[in-house]
Design a protein around this motif. Structure first.
Motif, PDB file in Angstrom:
ATOM      1  N   UNK A 292       5.064 -14.540   8.087  1.00  0.00           N
ATOM      2  CA  UNK A 292       4.683 -14.547   6.674  1.00  0.00           C
ATOM      3  C   UNK A 292       4.690 -13.110   6.179  1.00  0.00           C
ATOM      4  N   UNK A 293       5.449 -12.871   5.113  1.00  0.00           N
ATOM      5  CA  UNK A 293       5.530 -11.544   4.501  1.00  0.00           C
ATOM      6  C   UNK A 293       5.028 -11.637   3.059  1.00  0.00           C
ATOM      7  N   UNK A 294       3.793 -11.216   2.796  1.00  0.00           N
ATOM      8  CA  UNK A 294       3.318 -11.179   1.414  1.00  0.00           C
ATOM      9  C   UNK A 294       3.930  -9.992   0.675  1.00  0.00           C
ATOM     10  N   UNK A 295       4.379 -10.212  -0.553  1.00  0.00           N
ATOM     11  CA  UNK A 295       4.958  -9.136  -1.352  1.00  0.00           C
ATOM     12  C   UNK A 295       4.348  -9.154  -2.752  1.00  0.00           C
ATOM     13  N   UNK A 296       4.226  -7.981  -3.319  1.00  0.00           N
ATOM     14  CA  UNK A 296       3.852  -7.835  -4.721  1.00  0.00           C
ATOM     15  C   UNK A 296       5.125  -7.393  -5.425  1.00  0.00           C
ATOM     16  N   UNK A 297       5.705  -8.267  -6.218  1.00  0.00           N
ATOM     17  CA  UNK A 297       6.983  -7.976  -6.863  1.00  0.00           C
ATOM     18  C   UNK A 297       6.909  -6.779  -7.802  1.00  0.00           C
ATOM     19  N   UNK A 298       5.722  -6.450  -8.285  1.00  0.00           N
ATOM     20  CA  UNK A 298       5.580  -5.327  -9.202  1.00  0.00           C
ATOM     21  C   UNK A 298       5.281  -4.018  -8.473  1.00  0.00           C
ATOM     22  N   UNK A 299       5.158  -4.079  -7.134  1.00  0.00           N
ATOM     23  CA  UNK A 299       4.824  -2.882  -6.359  1.00  0.00           C
ATOM     24  C   UNK A 299       5.712  -2.808  -5.122  1.00  0.00           C
ATOM     25  N   UNK A 300       6.877  -2.173  -5.239  1.00  0.00           N
ATOM     26  CA  UNK A 300       7.789  -2.075  -4.085  1.00  0.00           C
ATOM     27  C   UNK A 300       7.131  -1.497  -2.830  1.00  0.00           C
ATOM     28  N   UNK A 301       6.116  -0.661  -2.984  1.00  0.00           N
ATOM     29  CA  UNK A 301       5.434  -0.099  -1.811  1.00  0.00           C
ATOM     30  C   UNK A 301       4.811  -1.197  -0.949  1.00  0.00           C
ATOM     31  N   UNK A 302       4.583  -2.379  -1.529  1.00  0.00           N
ATOM     32  CA  UNK A 302       3.988  -3.475  -0.763  1.00  0.00           C
ATOM     33  C   UNK A 302       4.973  -4.085   0.220  1.00  0.00           C
ATOM     34  N   UNK A 303       6.261  -3.811   0.038  1.00  0.00           N
ATOM     35  CA  UNK A 303       7.259  -4.453   0.908  1.00  0.00           C
ATOM     36  C   UNK A 303       8.380  -3.545   1.401  1.00  0.00           C
ATOM     37  N   UNK A 304       8.574  -2.376   0.820  1.00  0.00           N
ATOM     38  CA  UNK A 304       9.712  -1.534   1.202  1.00  0.00           C
ATOM     39  C   UNK A 304       9.752  -1.196   2.687  1.00  0.00           C
ATOM     40  N   UNK A 305       8.620  -0.899   3.272  1.00  0.00           N
ATOM     41  CA  UNK A 305       8.561  -0.572   4.705  1.00  0.00           C
ATOM     42  C   UNK A 305       8.380  -1.825   5.554  1.00  0.00           C
ATOM     43  N   UNK A 306       7.660  -2.803   5.038  1.00  0.00           N
ATOM     44  CA  UNK A 306       7.370  -4.016   5.806  1.00  0.00           C
ATOM     45  C   UNK A 306       8.575  -4.946   5.914  1.00  0.00           C
ATOM     46  N   UNK A 307       9.405  -5.011   4.883  1.00  0.00           N
ATOM     47  CA  UNK A 307      10.547  -5.924   4.893  1.00  0.00           C
ATOM     48  C   UNK A 307      11.509  -5.658   6.048  1.00  0.00           C
TER      49      UNK A 307
END
Length: 140
Positions: free
Chosen positions: A6-21
């Motif tokens: 499960x990968x939670x992402x905040x579409x309005x905050x790339x920092x929430x997923x740029x490294x985790x993706x």
């Protein structure tokens, strides 16, 4: 390899997923990646009263379209992926989704650190503390 992530992402905050993706994609090869975003609740019925009837349903639909576009733009075609949009308290929804989907692990990006967050964002910290699933926090 993990079977389900499960990968939670905040579409309005790339920092929430740029490294985790990238890490999630690496670990999900041959398995299933669940990508979710949460529309935060209003925290108060008084605040919710300012929004017109049907707002949440329209928001869920619109954010669902945005998440589908994000998935199409960021997830390789050969990766099995399932997008999910939910509404509620962010950390509770992440924990509940992980249990409902029976994922092996939750992979989250840590928000940029500051002293008030003790080096881990408040939602990531709560997920780490309260989830019965393994949580992999990617700093960045």
């Amino acid at each position: 390899m993990l079977h389900s992530i499960l990968l939670p992402v905040d579409l309005s905050a790339p920092a929430s997923w740029e490294k985790a993706l990238p890490r999630a994609l690496e670990l999900a090869k041959g398995g299933t990646l669940h990508v979710m975003t949460v529309i935060p609740n209003f925290s108060s019925s008084m605040v919710g009263g300012f929004f017109e009837e049907g707002f949440i349903d329209r928001a869920l639909h619109e954010i669902g379209e945005d998440l589908t576009k994000w998935v199409n733009d960021n997830i390789p075609k050969d990766q099995e992926v399932h997008p999910h949009v939910v509404h509620g308290r962010i950390y509770d929804e992440i924990i509940q989704a992980a249990d409902r989907l029976d994922v092996d692990t939750i992979i989250m990006g840590a928000s940029p650190a500051d002293l008030t967050q003790y080096l881990l964002g408040p939602n990531a910290a709560r997920v780490v503390r309260h989830s019965t699933r393994s949580v992999y926090v990617v700093r960045g």
